[in-house]
Design a protein around this motif. Sequence first.
Motif: not given
Length: 259
Positions: A16-21, A216-218, A221-223
Motif C-alpha cells: 500500500i502506498d501512503l501519500d494520497g492513500v 496506490g494513487d499514482s 508510479s504505483d500502477v
Amino acid sequence: MSKLSDILRERSHFIIDLDGVVYHGNQLIDGAADAIRIFRDRGKTIGFLTNNSTKGSREIAQKLNQLGIDCSEREVCTSMDATVDFMSRSEKYKRMSIKVLGSGEFKTKLSKNSLNVVDSEEFECLVVGMDPQFTYETVAKVLNPLIKGCAFIVCNEDGFYPSNGVWMPGCGALVGALRGSSGRIPDEVVGKPNPLFLKNFVDQLDGDLSKTLVIGDSLESDVWMAKSVGVPSIWISEKPCDLDGSFGLKSLIDVANMM
Ligand SMILES: [Mg+2]
C-alpha cells in the motif's frame, strides 16, 4: 482477467502506498485505519511502500503508529531506504566520492553505510532525494560534474504529492531542474516505478509477486510499477476507472468493503 473480489481473496500481500492513500500530510484519510484493520483481520500481510525520500522506515512507522495504524519498521520501505541499500550494496558506488542533495537524515544514512559522502564541488556521483530548500545555487553547484558525466542516482522523479489538501512539488522538481539544465537523464531511479523497489520489499516481507497486490494513487508510479511485473493493482482516484490489470476505486475503505 480475474474479478477484483477474486484477486482480493487470492492475494496474500497488499503493498500500500501512503501519500494520497493512507494520509494527506499529517491527516489520516477517512476509513484508512479501518481498512487496514480489515485487511489484517482477513489474514493479509501489509506493507507500506512510499516514494518519500526525506525519511526512513522507522520515522514513517512512528508516524503511522501516531495516526492509529499499527505497524512495525519492517513493514515500511521508503525510496530513501531503498537508495541507501542500493548504493551500499554496490562496490562501484562504494569507491566513488558522493555528493548528496536531500535531507540531513539521507546524508547521515549514506555515510553510516560506508559510502564516501563529500561536501566539495568535485565528486564522482550525485545522489538526489527531495530537498524542499533547493535553489538556483543548489543546481549551479552540481551542474559541472553532471555535464562532465558523473554518476547520477535519484530516489524518484515524482512531480508532486498531496499534502493537506494541496499539491506540493516532489523530488522530481529538483530532478527536473537538474535534467533540464544538464541534459542528463538519471542512471538509476531507485524508487517507484522501478520494479526492483517492489520486488525487494515483497522479498523482505517473505512474499511472492504472484501473491501480491499493489494499491496506490499514482498511475505513473504505483500502477506502472505493478504493471511492469504483471502484478494487479488498485488505482485510488477521485474519478475511478478500470484499466487493463488495474481497478479504480475511490478510497482504501472502498477496497475493504469489496472483500
Ligand atoms: Mg501516493
